[in-house]
Scaffold this active site. Structure first.
Site, short mmCIF file in Angstrom:
data_model
loop_
_atom_site.label_atom_id
_atom_site.label_comp_id
_atom_site.label_asym_id
_atom_site.label_seq_id
_atom_site.Cartn_x
_atom_site.Cartn_y
_atom_site.Cartn_z
N ARG A 58 -25.74 -18.51 -35.43
CA ARG A 58 -24.32 -18.64 -35.78
C ARG A 58 -24.05 -19.78 -36.76
O ARG A 58 -22.97 -19.83 -37.37
CB ARG A 58 -23.48 -18.79 -34.51
CG ARG A 58 -23.23 -17.43 -33.85
CD ARG A 58 -22.49 -17.56 -32.56
NE ARG A 58 -23.36 -17.85 -31.45
CZ ARG A 58 -23.05 -18.67 -30.43
NH1 ARG A 58 -21.90 -19.28 -30.42
NH2 ARG A 58 -23.90 -18.85 -29.45
N GLU A 95 -30.70 -26.21 -20.69
CA GLU A 95 -30.22 -26.45 -19.33
C GLU A 95 -31.34 -26.14 -18.33
O GLU A 95 -31.59 -26.88 -17.39
CB GLU A 95 -29.01 -25.55 -19.07
CG GLU A 95 -27.93 -26.23 -18.30
CD GLU A 95 -26.67 -25.39 -18.26
OE1 GLU A 95 -26.43 -24.62 -19.21
OE2 GLU A 95 -25.96 -25.49 -17.25
O1 PRP Z 1 -25.68 -27.80 -28.08
P1 PRP Z 1 -26.56 -26.75 -27.46
O2 PRP Z 1 -26.51 -26.78 -25.95
O3 PRP Z 1 -27.96 -26.79 -27.97
O4 PRP Z 1 -25.93 -25.34 -27.81
C1 PRP Z 1 -25.43 -25.02 -29.09
C2 PRP Z 1 -26.16 -23.87 -29.69
O5 PRP Z 1 -25.99 -22.72 -28.84
C3 PRP Z 1 -25.56 -21.62 -29.64
O6 PRP Z 1 -26.63 -20.91 -30.16
P2 PRP Z 1 -27.48 -19.87 -29.30
O7 PRP Z 1 -28.71 -20.55 -28.79
O8 PRP Z 1 -26.57 -19.24 -28.28
O9 PRP Z 1 -27.97 -18.83 -30.37
P3 PRP Z 1 -27.19 -17.88 -31.41
O10 PRP Z 1 -26.54 -18.76 -32.43
O11 PRP Z 1 -28.29 -17.08 -31.99
O12 PRP Z 1 -26.17 -17.07 -30.66
C4 PRP Z 1 -24.78 -22.28 -30.77
O13 PRP Z 1 -24.66 -21.42 -31.88
C5 PRP Z 1 -25.59 -23.52 -31.04
O14 PRP Z 1 -26.64 -23.29 -31.98
N1 ADE Z 2 -19.90 -21.97 -24.27
C1 ADE Z 2 -20.43 -21.64 -25.44
N2 ADE Z 2 -19.79 -20.78 -26.26
C2 ADE Z 2 -20.33 -20.42 -27.46
N3 ADE Z 2 -21.49 -20.88 -27.89
C3 ADE Z 2 -22.16 -21.73 -27.12
N4 ADE Z 2 -23.35 -22.35 -27.30
C4 ADE Z 2 -23.59 -23.10 -26.21
N5 ADE Z 2 -22.60 -23.00 -25.32
C5 ADE Z 2 -21.68 -22.14 -25.87
#
Ligand code: PRP
Ligand code: ADE
Length: 170
Positions: A58, A95
């Protein structure tokens, strides 16, 4: 424009107890996209940027748009085994368990000024691992820039003294 009206809460995604911030309504609205891009750029200010680093997946929505506006290059940080050339890896705590992020070793030159962008700062694990990769390659992080910060997870703390800004706080 109230950007929060373009972000919806999805309960129990991707797992029980998580309230997922879904930005797809924002992505689907041209005015909201333009406004978001303008505001993210405003947070950066007038400092020169050589490369914008975005995290899979994202982070890829806005990072290349920011790079183009800043006249900078775009560098993807990817999940394991996606990048084809010589790369540098960083494992970080989730986590539950661990994950790894990778960057091409030649994507950043020593001394380059780097803007990091991702959509969400949650626990900060993704952003911290990305910053560690950039520092290992000799990049100088000007700012970590997020659309959303989830305050209650205190990801800001994990970034220590790395400059960071978020557009929306929850
Ligand atoms: O601060 P954190 O706890 O590390 O979480 C934040 C990350 O989590 C989400 O990505 P996700 O791993 O869900 O992957 P995606 O972007 O492919 O959906 C978001 O886009 C961040 O990159
Ligand atoms: N609650 C949340 N919503 C969307 N993206 C996330 N990445 C980590 N936590 C999230």
């Amino acid at each position: 424009m109230d950007l929060k009206t373009f972000i919806r809460d999805i309960d129990n995604f991707p797992k029980e107890g998580v309230v997922f911030k879904d930005i797809t309504p924002l992505l689907a609205n041209a005015q909201a996209m333009q406004y978001t891009l303008d505001k993210l750029l405003e947070m950066v200010g007038d400092v020169p940027i050589d490369k914008v680093v975005g995290m899979e997946s994202r982070g890829f929505f806005f990072a290349p748009l920011l790079a183009q506006k800043l006249n900078a290059g775009f560098v993807p940080v990817r999940k394991p085994n996606k990048l084809p050339a010589a790369k540098t890896s960083q494992t970080y705590d989730l986590e539950y368990g661990t994950d790894t992020l990778e960057i091409h070793s030649d994507a950043i030159l020593a001394g380059e000024k780097i803007l990091v962008h991702d959509d969400v700062l949650a626990t900060g694990g993704t952003a911290k691992a990305t910053c560690d990769l950039i520092k290992r390659l000799g990049g100088e992080i000007v700012q970590c820039n997020f659309l959303i910060e989830l305050d209650f997870l205190n990801g800001r703390h994990k970034l220590g003294d790395i400059p960071m800004r978020a557009l929306l706080n929850y």
